[in-house]
Design an enzyme around this catalytic site. Structure first.
Site, PDB file in Angstrom:
ATOM      1  N   LYS A 124       0.876  -1.187   0.000  1.00 29.50           N
ATOM      2  CA  LYS A 124       0.000   0.000   0.000  1.00 29.50           C
ATOM      3  C   LYS A 124       0.903   1.223   0.000  1.00 29.50           C
ATOM      4  O   LYS A 124       2.024   1.183   0.512  1.00 29.50           O
ATOM      5  CB  LYS A 124      -0.883   0.009   1.256  1.00 29.50           C
ATOM      6  CG  LYS A 124      -2.134   0.831   1.101  1.00 29.50           C
ATOM      7  CD  LYS A 124      -3.227   0.058   0.394  1.00 29.50           C
ATOM      8  CE  LYS A 124      -4.422   0.948   0.069  1.00 29.50           C
ATOM      9  NZ  LYS A 124      -5.560   0.175  -0.426  1.00 29.50           N
ATOM     10  N   ASP A 164      -7.078   4.221  -4.624  1.00 30.21           N
ATOM     11  CA  ASP A 164      -7.698   4.064  -3.303  1.00 30.21           C
ATOM     12  C   ASP A 164      -8.338   5.427  -3.022  1.00 30.21           C
ATOM     13  O   ASP A 164      -8.619   6.190  -3.974  1.00 30.21           O
ATOM     14  CB  ASP A 164      -6.654   3.678  -2.237  1.00 30.21           C
ATOM     15  CG  ASP A 164      -7.295   3.238  -0.922  1.00 30.21           C
ATOM     16  OD1 ASP A 164      -7.798   2.107  -0.842  1.00 30.21           O
ATOM     17  OD2 ASP A 164      -7.316   4.035   0.038  1.00 30.21           O
TER      18      ASP A 164
HETATM   19  P1  NDP Z   1     -12.951   7.541  -2.800  1.00 35.85           P
HETATM   20  O1  NDP Z   1     -11.904   8.567  -2.574  1.00 35.85           O
HETATM   21  O2  NDP Z   1     -13.475   7.322  -4.170  1.00 35.85           O
HETATM   22  O3  NDP Z   1     -14.192   7.794  -1.840  1.00 35.85           O
HETATM   23  C1  NDP Z   1     -14.052   7.858  -0.460  1.00 35.85           C
HETATM   24  C2  NDP Z   1     -15.358   8.323   0.130  1.00 35.85           C
HETATM   25  O4  NDP Z   1     -15.266   8.266   1.559  1.00 35.85           O
HETATM   26  C3  NDP Z   1     -15.667   9.771  -0.215  1.00 35.85           C
HETATM   27  O5  NDP Z   1     -17.057   9.953  -0.243  1.00 35.85           O
HETATM   28  C4  NDP Z   1     -15.044  10.517   0.962  1.00 35.85           C
HETATM   29  O6  NDP Z   1     -15.642  11.777   1.217  1.00 35.85           O
HETATM   30  C5  NDP Z   1     -15.327   9.584   2.109  1.00 35.85           C
HETATM   31  N1  NDP Z   1     -14.287   9.725   3.129  1.00 35.85           N
HETATM   32  C6  NDP Z   1     -12.949   9.667   2.937  1.00 35.85           C
HETATM   33  N2  NDP Z   1     -12.317   9.863   4.109  1.00 35.85           N
HETATM   34  C7  NDP Z   1     -13.281  10.052   5.023  1.00 35.85           C
HETATM   35  C8  NDP Z   1     -13.272  10.309   6.410  1.00 35.85           C
HETATM   36  N3  NDP Z   1     -12.102  10.407   7.084  1.00 35.85           N
HETATM   37  N4  NDP Z   1     -14.465  10.448   7.062  1.00 35.85           N
HETATM   38  C9  NDP Z   1     -15.633  10.340   6.381  1.00 35.85           C
HETATM   39  N5  NDP Z   1     -15.711  10.109   5.054  1.00 35.85           N
HETATM   40  C10 NDP Z   1     -14.542   9.963   4.396  1.00 35.85           C
HETATM   41  O7  NDP Z   1     -12.331   6.173  -2.207  1.00 35.85           O
HETATM   42  P2  NDP Z   1     -12.815   4.683  -2.480  1.00 35.85           P
HETATM   43  O8  NDP Z   1     -14.277   4.651  -2.636  1.00 35.85           O
HETATM   44  O9  NDP Z   1     -11.932   4.113  -3.514  1.00 35.85           O
HETATM   45  O10 NDP Z   1     -12.397   3.976  -1.101  1.00 35.85           O
HETATM   46  C11 NDP Z   1     -13.291   3.877   0.013  1.00 35.85           C
HETATM   47  C12 NDP Z   1     -12.829   2.775   0.935  1.00 35.85           C
HETATM   48  O11 NDP Z   1     -12.808   1.527   0.207  1.00 35.85           O
HETATM   49  C13 NDP Z   1     -11.429   2.924   1.511  1.00 35.85           C
HETATM   50  O12 NDP Z   1     -11.389   2.363   2.796  1.00 35.85           O
HETATM   51  C14 NDP Z   1     -10.568   2.094   0.568  1.00 35.85           C
HETATM   52  O13 NDP Z   1      -9.363   1.654   1.178  1.00 35.85           O
HETATM   53  C15 NDP Z   1     -11.521   0.927   0.321  1.00 35.85           C
HETATM   54  N6  NDP Z   1     -11.236   0.152  -0.875  1.00 35.85           N
HETATM   55  C16 NDP Z   1     -11.220   0.729  -2.108  1.00 35.85           C
HETATM   56  C17 NDP Z   1     -10.991  -0.037  -3.221  1.00 35.85           C
HETATM   57  C18 NDP Z   1     -11.068   0.517  -4.598  1.00 35.85           C
HETATM   58  O14 NDP Z   1     -11.043  -0.277  -5.552  1.00 35.85           O
HETATM   59  N7  NDP Z   1     -11.190   1.827  -4.790  1.00 35.85           N
HETATM   60  C19 NDP Z   1     -10.681  -1.477  -3.109  1.00 35.85           C
HETATM   61  C20 NDP Z   1     -10.822  -2.015  -1.771  1.00 35.85           C
HETATM   62  C21 NDP Z   1     -11.060  -1.201  -0.706  1.00 35.85           C
HETATM   63  P3  NDP Z   1     -15.078  13.117   0.506  1.00 35.85           P
HETATM   64  O15 NDP Z   1     -15.611  13.059  -0.894  1.00 35.85           O
HETATM   65  O16 NDP Z   1     -15.620  14.194   1.333  1.00 35.85           O
HETATM   66  O17 NDP Z   1     -13.590  13.004   0.556  1.00 35.85           O
END
Ligand code: NDP
Length: 446
Positions: A124, A164
């Site tokens: 990561k 991510d």
């Molecule tokens: P994105 O950046 O596309 O979306 C993240 C979302 O979560 C956004 O809506 C963001 O809000 C919100 N967010 C981020 N940080 C916080 C926080 N500290 N408190 C509250 N809301 C928060 O990321 P992903 O959708 O890709 O990833 C989401 C999760 O899924 C993570 O844990 C990631 O590790 C996991 N994941 C992702 C994969 C992938 O293929 N993308 C694969 C496997 C796991 P805002 O828009 O305001 O920033």
């Protein structure tokens, strides 16, 4: 292995890394019985070698903003374990990124990648750079400066990053472009690429869709249909939006989404039109959920809140970030009769919340199993790149469904406990561990 002793040693040697300690603790308690039945593991101190990353790169990333000011961020890559395949894991750009978070994510990734049955080790990386509010050019300059430091450590058979939080197709495109310029090679050394240059169909959808497929497998063990079930989802990024899309397609009712500023609640469920608007707002306009009630006043916005206590649901799918669902949220979900929690994010539930779900005997899928569809499809992207082929969306989706069913079967095999309850945490950890441990044993002390 004396689990308390191993944990105490790690905390002493690597203090101030609470997320890393939390992730390691969960795995160690799941595998300790199995580990202690095989003294050959302890003879080579396998557990310490598995807990401590193979290596960590940390570096300064200097870049110039649109006003000509020089900015400095920290960059990292944690190469955790490559016993079963090249290092593989996403890059996160978010102001909260630190080494503890990346070490926990890389550790989890090793077990998750093992569960997919594909040949991928765990890694990561990321930076405390926040893309929020930055111009396109600033993001491009940052991505290039980040890869200028890291490119030597990457490669299709060495270490293959992906997206991510804060890193989507745009950022992967900029990073891959710069990597290609430095190496003069067009290889599958990043996944999540654009379709025109080696990306896989279905990769954007894969994590969210995969989580839904895993959920369907879990519900089937209880003979429960997703149709008409109220599903609370957190996040409004890649994982959350494609989860919501698939849940609606399957006949479920999506009652919430959230971003880091607050939550949107749809007491009657999101309509297709409302979902399409939110999808466009987040993906194309990079807007905020707080803007949604201006267009749809029936949708309620709660500033600074998470969905779990705000709306009644049958199923929860936390898909934003780590530790976003605590024990009081778990109490609220259980009190209203929630029957399943399937994690799209990595470690979104705190340890006390997980204990409550398991003690209540509801269906509970940890992220390392339920969200593994993303990295699995990255593995499929790597396979297509090495063959210089592109598979159809149907082909990739079919393989994704088969992989999620396989991960579910592994969890059931190793996770069924005395009262016939399937402890998916235990199942995922043991299944992921065995393959990596056996590969490490065969390869000697490295
Ligand atoms: P994105 O950046 O596309 O979306 C993240 C979302 O979560 C956004 O809506 C963001 O809000 C919100 N967010 C981020 N940080 C916080 C926080 N500290 N408190 C509250 N809301 C928060 O990321 P992903 O959708 O890709 O990833 C989401 C999760 O899924 C993570 O844990 C990631 O590790 C996991 N994941 C992702 C994969 C992938 O293929 N993308 C694969 C496997 C796991 P805002 O828009 O305001 O920033």
């Amino acid at each position: 292995m004396k689990t308390e002793q191993v944990l105490a040693d790690l905390k002493r040697r690597f203090p101030y890394e609470p997320e890393y300690h939390q992730a390691v603790e969960e795995v160690l308690y799941s595998i300790e019985d199995l580990y202690n039945q095989r003294p050959e593991y302890d003879n080579v101190n396998l557990i310490e070698r598995l807990c401590i990353p193979d290596r960590i790169f940390s570096f300064r990333v200097s870049w110039v903003d649109d006003k000509g000011k020089v900015r400095n961020n920290m960059g990292y890559r944690v190469q955790h374990n490559n016993a079963i395949g090249p290092y593989k894991g996403g890059i996160r750009f978010h102001s909260s990124v630190n080494l503890s978070i990346l070490k926990f994510l890389a550790f989890e990734q090793t077990f998750k990648n093992s569960l997919t049955t594909l040949a991928m080790g765990g890694a990561k990386g990321g930076s405390d750079f926040s893309p929020k509010g930055k111009s396109n050019m600033e993001i491009m300059r940052f991505c290039q400066a980040f890869v200028a430091e890291l490119w030597r450590q990457l490669g299709a058979d060495t270490d293959v990053p992906a997206g991510d939080i804060g890193v989507g197709a745009r950022e992967v495109g900029y990073m891959y472009g710069y990597y290609k310029k430095m190496t003069r090679q067009f290889t599958g050394s990043f996944t999540g690429k654009g379709l025109a240059f080696g990306g896989s169909l279905m990769r954007p959808e894969a994590t969210g869709y995969g989580n839904c497929y895993f959920l369907l497998n879990m519900l089937a063990t209880k003979g429960v249909d997703i149709k008409g079930k109220r599903v609370a989802i957190s996040g409004a990024g890649n994982v959350a939006l494609y989860t919501a899309q698939k849940i609606m397609e399957l006949g479920g009712i999506v009652v919430s989404l959230s971003d880091s500023d607050g939550a949107i609640i749809a007491p009657e469920g999101l309509s297709q039109e409302q979902f399409d608007y939110i999808f466009e707002l987040k993906c194309y306009w990079r807007g905020r959920l707080s803007q949604v009630p201006d267009k749809y006043p029936s949708l309620q916005y709660f500033h600074g809140q998470r969905p779990w206590k705000l709306v009644k649901c049958d199923i929860a799918m936390p898909s934003a970030t780590q530790n976003e669902l605590d024990d009081s949220d778990a109490d609220a979900l259980l009190a209203q009769g929630c029957i399943a929690v399937s994690e799209g994010a990595n470690m979104p539930s705190t340890a006390p919340a997980v204990h409550k779900f398991i003690n209540s005997r509801i269906l509970y899928a940890p992220g390392k199993a339920a969200n593994a569809g993303g990295v699995a499809t990255s593995g499929l992207e790597m396979a297509q790149n090495s063959q210089k082929l592109s598979w159809t969306a149907e082909e990739v989706d079919r393989k994704l469904q088969a992989i999620m069913a396989d991960i579910h079967a592994q969890c059931v095999k190793y996770g069924r406990i005395d009262d016939n309850y399937v402890n998916y945490v235990r199942g995922a950890n043991i299944a992921g561990f065995i393959k990596v441990a056996d590969a490490m044993m065969a390869q000697g002390v490295l």
